[in-house]
Design a protein around this motif. Structure first.
Motif, PDB file in Angstrom:
ATOM      1  N   ALA A 157      17.060 -12.040   6.137  1.00 49.21           N
ATOM      2  CA  ALA A 157      15.908 -11.814   7.017  1.00 49.21           C
ATOM      3  C   ALA A 157      15.746 -12.990   7.973  1.00 49.21           C
ATOM      4  CB  ALA A 157      14.646 -11.626   6.184  1.00 49.21           C
ATOM      5  N   TYR A 191      16.113 -13.112  12.109  1.00 52.51           N
ATOM      6  CA  TYR A 191      15.067 -13.665  12.973  1.00 52.51           C
ATOM      7  C   TYR A 191      15.623 -14.790  13.830  1.00 52.51           C
ATOM      8  CZ  TYR A 191      10.831 -15.900  14.555  1.00 52.51           C
ATOM      9  OH  TYR A 191       9.863 -16.452  15.336  1.00 52.51           O
ATOM     10  N   TYR A 198      14.441 -11.038  15.635  1.00 52.62           N
ATOM     11  CA  TYR A 198      14.058  -9.710  15.143  1.00 52.62           C
ATOM     12  C   TYR A 198      12.818  -9.778  14.267  1.00 52.62           C
ATOM     13  CZ  TYR A 198      17.988  -6.782  16.588  1.00 52.62           C
ATOM     14  OH  TYR A 198      18.876  -6.038  17.301  1.00 52.62           O
ATOM     15  N   HIS A 199      12.068  -8.699  14.315  1.00 51.13           N
ATOM     16  CA  HIS A 199      11.020  -8.513  13.323  1.00 51.13           C
ATOM     17  C   HIS A 199      11.696  -8.047  12.037  1.00 51.13           C
ATOM     18  CE1 HIS A 199       6.714  -7.720  12.414  1.00 51.13           C
ATOM     19  NE2 HIS A 199       7.277  -7.040  11.446  1.00 51.13           N
ATOM     20  N   VAL A 200      11.209  -8.524  10.911  1.00 51.21           N
ATOM     21  CA  VAL A 200      11.777  -8.078   9.635  1.00 51.21           C
ATOM     22  C   VAL A 200      10.656  -7.581   8.728  1.00 51.21           C
ATOM     23  CG1 VAL A 200      13.802  -9.559   9.695  1.00 51.21           C
ATOM     24  CG2 VAL A 200      11.676 -10.432   8.725  1.00 51.21           C
ATOM     25  N   ALA A 201      11.018  -6.639   7.878  1.00 52.86           N
ATOM     26  CA  ALA A 201      10.089  -6.171   6.851  1.00 52.86           C
ATOM     27  C   ALA A 201      10.911  -5.915   5.602  1.00 52.86           C
ATOM     28  CB  ALA A 201       9.379  -4.886   7.295  1.00 52.86           C
ATOM     29  N   SER A 202      10.364  -6.246   4.473  1.00 59.25           N
ATOM     30  CA  SER A 202      11.177  -6.103   3.271  1.00 59.25           C
ATOM     31  C   SER A 202      10.318  -5.785   2.072  1.00 59.25           C
ATOM     32  CB  SER A 202      11.963  -7.380   3.032  1.00 59.25           C
ATOM     33  OG  SER A 202      11.066  -8.460   2.912  1.00 59.25           O
ATOM     34  N   GLN A 203      10.952  -5.240   1.069  1.00 61.11           N
ATOM     35  CA  GLN A 203      10.255  -4.930  -0.169  1.00 61.11           C
ATOM     36  C   GLN A 203      11.210  -5.074  -1.334  1.00 61.11           C
ATOM     37  OE1 GLN A 203       8.681  -1.164  -1.571  1.00 61.11           O
ATOM     38  NE2 GLN A 203       6.722  -1.680  -0.676  1.00 61.11           N
ATOM     39  N   VAL A 204      10.638  -5.241  -2.528  1.00 62.01           N
ATOM     40  CA  VAL A 204      11.454  -5.466  -3.711  1.00 62.01           C
ATOM     41  C   VAL A 204      11.027  -4.514  -4.811  1.00 62.01           C
ATOM     42  CG1 VAL A 204      12.027  -7.139  -5.509  1.00 62.01           C
ATOM     43  CG2 VAL A 204      11.787  -7.900  -3.156  1.00 62.01           C
ATOM     44  N   PRO A 237       6.147  -1.425  11.191  1.00 59.80           N
ATOM     45  CA  PRO A 237       4.804  -1.380  10.611  1.00 59.80           C
ATOM     46  C   PRO A 237       4.781  -1.407   9.091  1.00 59.80           C
ATOM     47  CG  PRO A 237       5.393   0.757  11.536  1.00 59.80           C
ATOM     48  CD  PRO A 237       6.486  -0.187  11.903  1.00 59.80           C
ATOM     49  N   ILE A 238       5.736  -0.736   8.457  1.00 58.24           N
ATOM     50  CA  ILE A 238       5.637  -0.581   7.007  1.00 58.24           C
ATOM     51  C   ILE A 238       6.849  -1.210   6.315  1.00 58.24           C
ATOM     52  CG2 ILE A 238       5.430   1.054   5.109  1.00 58.24           C
ATOM     53  CD1 ILE A 238       4.159   2.990   6.963  1.00 58.24           C
ATOM     54  N   ALA A 239       6.580  -2.057   5.333  1.00 54.07           N
ATOM     55  CA  ALA A 239       7.649  -2.534   4.456  1.00 54.07           C
ATOM     56  C   ALA A 239       7.759  -1.545   3.309  1.00 54.07           C
ATOM     57  CB  ALA A 239       7.317  -3.927   3.939  1.00 54.07           C
ATOM     58  N   SER A 240       8.859  -0.833   3.253  1.00 52.19           N
ATOM     59  CA  SER A 240       8.966   0.221   2.240  1.00 52.19           C
ATOM     60  C   SER A 240      10.428   0.375   1.836  1.00 52.19           C
ATOM     61  CB  SER A 240       8.444   1.540   2.816  1.00 52.19           C
ATOM     62  OG  SER A 240       9.252   1.933   3.890  1.00 52.19           O
ATOM     63  N   PRO A 241      10.690   1.094   0.753  1.00 55.98           N
ATOM     64  CA  PRO A 241      12.083   1.369   0.392  1.00 55.98           C
ATOM     65  C   PRO A 241      12.824   2.086   1.520  1.00 55.98           C
ATOM     66  CG  PRO A 241      10.644   1.919  -1.424  1.00 55.98           C
ATOM     67  CD  PRO A 241       9.757   1.572  -0.267  1.00 55.98           C
ATOM     68  N   TYR A 243      15.192   4.830   2.614  1.00 54.60           N
ATOM     69  CA  TYR A 243      15.832   6.060   2.137  1.00 54.60           C
ATOM     70  C   TYR A 243      16.983   6.489   3.047  1.00 54.60           C
ATOM     71  CZ  TYR A 243      11.984   6.320  -1.127  1.00 54.60           C
ATOM     72  OH  TYR A 243      11.096   6.035  -2.134  1.00 54.60           O
ATOM     73  N   TRP A 270       5.586  -8.335  -5.720  1.00 54.31           N
ATOM     74  CA  TRP A 270       6.871  -7.870  -5.209  1.00 54.31           C
ATOM     75  C   TRP A 270       6.745  -7.247  -3.828  1.00 54.31           C
ATOM     76  CZ3 TRP A 270      10.111 -10.250  -8.065  1.00 54.31           C
ATOM     77  CH2 TRP A 270       9.798 -10.473  -9.399  1.00 54.31           C
ATOM     78  N   GLU A 271       5.909  -6.211  -3.705  1.00 47.83           N
ATOM     79  CA  GLU A 271       5.866  -5.488  -2.431  1.00 47.83           C
ATOM     80  C   GLU A 271       5.338  -6.369  -1.310  1.00 47.83           C
ATOM     81  OE1 GLU A 271       3.811  -1.830  -3.056  1.00 47.83           O
ATOM     82  OE2 GLU A 271       5.227  -1.213  -4.602  1.00 47.83           O
ATOM     83  N   SER A 289       8.050 -10.077  -0.300  1.00 50.28           N
ATOM     84  CA  SER A 289       8.466  -9.429   0.931  1.00 50.28           C
ATOM     85  C   SER A 289       8.514 -10.468   2.043  1.00 50.28           C
ATOM     86  CB  SER A 289       7.450  -8.327   1.253  1.00 50.28           C
ATOM     87  OG  SER A 289       7.639  -7.868   2.556  1.00 50.28           O
ATOM     88  N   THR A 290       9.678 -10.662   2.643  1.00 55.89           N
ATOM     89  CA  THR A 290       9.756 -11.606   3.749  1.00 55.89           C
ATOM     90  C   THR A 290       9.293 -10.923   5.027  1.00 55.89           C
ATOM     91  OG1 THR A 290      12.066 -10.993   3.822  1.00 55.89           O
ATOM     92  CG2 THR A 290      11.561 -13.170   2.973  1.00 55.89           C
ATOM     93  N   PRO A 324       7.416 -11.892   9.208  1.00 54.35           N
ATOM     94  CA  PRO A 324       6.992 -12.941  10.130  1.00 54.35           C
ATOM     95  C   PRO A 324       5.540 -13.331   9.865  1.00 54.35           C
ATOM     96  CG  PRO A 324       7.866 -11.022  11.296  1.00 54.35           C
ATOM     97  CD  PRO A 324       7.668 -10.622   9.887  1.00 54.35           C
ATOM     98  N   THR A 373      -1.686   0.314   4.916  1.00 53.98           N
ATOM     99  CA  THR A 373      -0.646   0.347   5.949  1.00 53.98           C
ATOM    100  C   THR A 373      -0.074   1.749   6.078  1.00 53.98           C
ATOM    101  OG1 THR A 373      -0.019  -1.766   4.950  1.00 53.98           O
ATOM    102  CG2 THR A 373       1.296  -1.004   6.799  1.00 53.98           C
TER     103      THR A 373
END
Lengths: 342, 413
Positions: A25, A29, A34-40, A63-67, A69, B180-181, B185-186, B188, B293
């Motif tokens: 990520a 950047y 870049y904009h980044v979004a992440s989830q675990v 807008p949304i950090a999500s899995p 698919y 976690w979520e 979550s990384t 900006p 969100t």
């Protein structure tokens, strides 16, 4: 491939996909702004279980950090996870890997890319790298942290990022010698990378939708028995762990407490005093390999140096009684040590 | 020695960090003098990050790690009673272990800030998130903030210190975000300079005569701290004072903190609640944290399909923003709560808040995304469709229900 790049990183716990995602990520950047979004998805506690990290990177705000698919790239940190996905033994893993239709699949394996059995419909690039081997060789750490090696392979395959920018971010993330070692490991991985540019798989084992479950039909309590770990064929626990601790009979002389037991990072007491050895001074401990990740901290801190790490594969080979997770490792494996390793 | 974070903080205004790291950076900029630490995933990264800063000389603070969370919270209380800002992060099982000092800090009026990366309660031994681990403290007179993304985590930690330490509030606060979520979550995060933070957040000031360091401890041994709450014959008056501090003063302070933060940093989340396209909405979705969100995205998509949908994000659960909720949702025809906890708390709170409305909306409660189950925009769209059915046929849909299904995005290739 849309404007947003979606990357799934699938690993077993403590193999390092979360930190790898963080570094990728930052590289996205750093290089493109870049904009980044992440989830675990974190898996379960203590035991080694699958962990999935999802990363999105793109020029616009996400807008949304999500899995993810519809991933563009999937990094599989252990080739056994392909089997896990294929058997749909772990739904999150099955989705994270099995929804890759086109794009790039990077697998940590000793096999060639064309030898891999892909359990999902796919047309695209498959890359294979023995990241565990590289990490052990270059980083000289056990268990081998394969994350940076995999990320290096990812960049070499996709050219999505500049390798030098990535190296800079790695150096900053791991200051000093550790960073240089990781950079070196990533370089070696790129040299040994095997790429098959056009692989076609027609299997559709993965994406059968699960039938809805009636919550009230489930048992009130799960049966009190040893269950296979979610997603692992045969409940195999030692997946990427390569060595296990063994407490040498007669060397242990601590009276009241085992420092190794206290220092175990899982803190679930995977070192347990065997009932037949009750009463100080202890003659030794039994090690519950079901929980052990093979980190070796117990061997480092053992006051009487009674605990040593041994190659698990060797022990399994020389001692048929070892039997995977059901062992009483102290009694079963020790003989193997004397016969085969020590 | 520098880390990626260091350089980003120095050179860039925007940094790519996780929710946990954002909380740690905010605590650093708040100049915490004591870092209390006991590890529990997924919160432990906050403490780890702060300890790293202390070890590298970027933060002048004392590290206190004790044998369990209960002791650690007590240490945090004591540090704060000595006039030092202290930080601590924990969750679920650890927070339950520290239950007793939570009451103590509220009723002794010690404004500690505990950050929480949510994790569901055990058993089973899981580490996935839902809100259950902090909503159970709704009756401890703590302030409770719920954050949606790493940026909001950063901003809210600073605001929480600002509000909690106000002399007309002097109550402890939780700042929480999904484990976690958001915690790992990384994303900006805009990071202001130390000067800007100093301009917003004044140093912590004890109430007059309350400094433990200058007090003869033998003199006060056995006594609770002075003040209405500590004086036994004045117990009832003391509790009333706390009730006012929480439900009147803290509400005003949170709104004021929001305006002040907006003025200094140009960013805000609406104070107690944040509304999105709710003014003319027939259907108002009520959610907290990152469920909001998803709800906002769903509101956009469903408006494009002709449904008038708005979103009300409850940012502060305690003090519960009754008036703001009435204003935002009272005019809707259907209010649907999206609870991420197994006790439908948001549903009950909303129902109570809207009960006295002259033309009160139909109330629907949905339990979603427990234990990290995915909640997609398509899921939310389907729930909006259900709410739309309820407008014309209220009996056609259940009042409360749980959503188990995950409607995954279709493969568009």
């Amino acid at each position: 491939m849309g404007a947003v790049r979606e990357i799934n990183l699938v690993c077993m716990s403590s193999q390092g996909s979360v930190q790898t995602m963080e570094i990728l990520a930052r590289t996205f950047y750093e290089q493109y702004g870049y904009h980044v979004a992440s989830q675990v998805f974190p898996g379960t506690r203590s035991k080694s279980s699958p962990v999935v990290s999802y990363l999105k990177a793109g020029p616009e705000r996400i807008p949304i950090a999500s899995p993810n698919y519809n991933p563009d790239d999937v990094l599989v940190f252990w080739d056994g996870l392909l089997r896990v996905a294929g058997k749909r033994a772990h739904p999150v893993v099955a989705d994270a890997i099995g929804r890759l239709r086109t794009g790039n699949l990077i697998v940590n394996t000793t096999l060639a890319p064309t030898e891999l059995d892909l359990p999902f419909k796919f047309r695209g690039t498959v890359a294979a790298v023995d990241a565990t081997g590289v990490a052990k060789e270059v980083l000289k750490r056990d268990p081998p942290p394969v994350g940076i090696v995999m990320a290096g392979a990812y960049i070499a395959v996709t050219h999505a990022l500049d390798m030098e920018v990535f190296f800079d971010v790695v150096r900053e993330h791991f200051p000093g010698r550790l960073g240089e070692q990781n950079v070196e490991a990533a370089r070696v991985a790129c040299e040994r990378l095997q790429i098959a540019p056009e692989v076609v798989s027609l299997s559709d084992a993965v994406l059968e939708d699960e039938p809805p479950v009636d919550p009230m039909s489930l048992p009130i309590q799960p049966p009190l028995q040893k269950r296979p770990m979610p997603g692992l064929p045969n409940g195999d626990p030692h997946i990427w762990r390569t060595s296990i601790p063994i407490c040498e009979d007669g060397l242990c002389a601590c009276n009241d407490m085992c420092l190794s037991e206290v220092m175990c990072p899982d803190n679930t007491g995977f070192i347990v005093r065997h009932p037949s050895l009750a009463g100080p001074p202890h003659q030794g401990y039994r090690i519950d390999v079901d929980h052990c990740r093979g980190c070796g901290i117990c061997a480092e801190v053992c006051v009487y140096s009674a605990i040593h790490m041994f190659n698990e594969t060797e022990i399994v080979r020389t001692n048929p009684n070892y039997g995977g997770i059901t062992v009483e490792p102290f009694f079963g494996a020790r003989q193997g040590v004397k016969g085969g390793v020590a | 020695m520098t880390t990626a974070t260091d350089r980003f903080v120095r050179e860039h205004k925007t940094v790519i960090i996780t929710g946990n790291q954002a909380a740690a950076e905010a605590s650093r900029l708040a100049r915490v003098g004591v870092v209390c630490f006991f590890p529990i995933g997924p919160s432990d990264e906050v403490g780890e990050h702060l300890v790293r800063m202390v070890n590298r000389g970027q933060l002048d603070a004392k590290i206190i790690d004790l044998e369990n969370e209960r002791s650690v919270v007590n240490a945090q209380i004591t540090a704060t009673q000595c006039g030092v800002r202290a930080s601590f992060s924990t969750n679920s099982e650890g927070l339950v272990f520290a239950y007793q000092p939570l009451f103590w800090s509220a009723y002794a009026r010690v404004p500690i800030v505990v950050t929480v990366a949510h994790r569901a309660m055990e058993p089973p031994t899981i580490i996935v998130p839902d809100d259950h681990d902090t909503i159970i403290y709704r009756d401890t007179h703590w302030l409770q903030f719920y954050c949606e993304n790493p940026q909001e985590v950063f901003d809210t930690v600073l605001q929480a210190y600002w509000v909690a330490e106000r002399h007309d509030v002097m109550l402890p606060a939780f700042v929480t975000w999904p484990g976690w979520e958001v915690s790992h979550s990384t994303a900006p995060v805009e990071m202001p300079s130390q000067e800007a933070v100093d301009a917003f957040l004044p140093p912590y000031q004890l109430l007059p005569g309350q400094d433990l360091l200058t007090t003869d401890l033998a003199e006060i041994y056995g006594n609770r701290p002075a003040g209405g709450a500590g004086d036994e014959p004045r117990y009832m008056e003391g509790r009333y004072q706390i009730d006012r501090a929480l439900n009147v003063n803290a509400k005003n302070a949170i709104e004021e903190a929001h305006r002040e933060y907006l003025r200094v940093f140009g960013r805000g989340y609406g104070g107690l609640v944040e509304t999105y396209r709710a003014e003319d909405a027939d259907i108002v979705l009520v959610a907290m944290e990152n469920i909001a969100t998803v709800a906002r995205e769903a509101a956009d998509q469903m408006r494009a399909r002709g449904f008038r949908v708005g979103v009300l994000k409850v940012r502060v659960l305690r003090p519960f923003p009754t008036e703001a909720v009435r204003q935002a949702a009272g005019g809707a025809r259907v209010v649907m709560t999206l609870d991420r906890n197994p006790v439908e708390l948001l549903y009950h709170e909303l129902r109570s808040a809207l009960y006295d409305e002259p033309d009160r909306p139909l109330m629907l409660g949905r339990t979603v995304a427990l234990g990290g189950r995915d909640f997609t925009v398509r899921d939310c769209n389907e729930l909006v469709e259900e709410a739309a059915v309820a407008i014309s046929a209220p009996d056609a849909v259940p009042v409360t229900s749980w959503r188990f299904k995950v409607a995954k995005e279709e493969d568009d290739r």
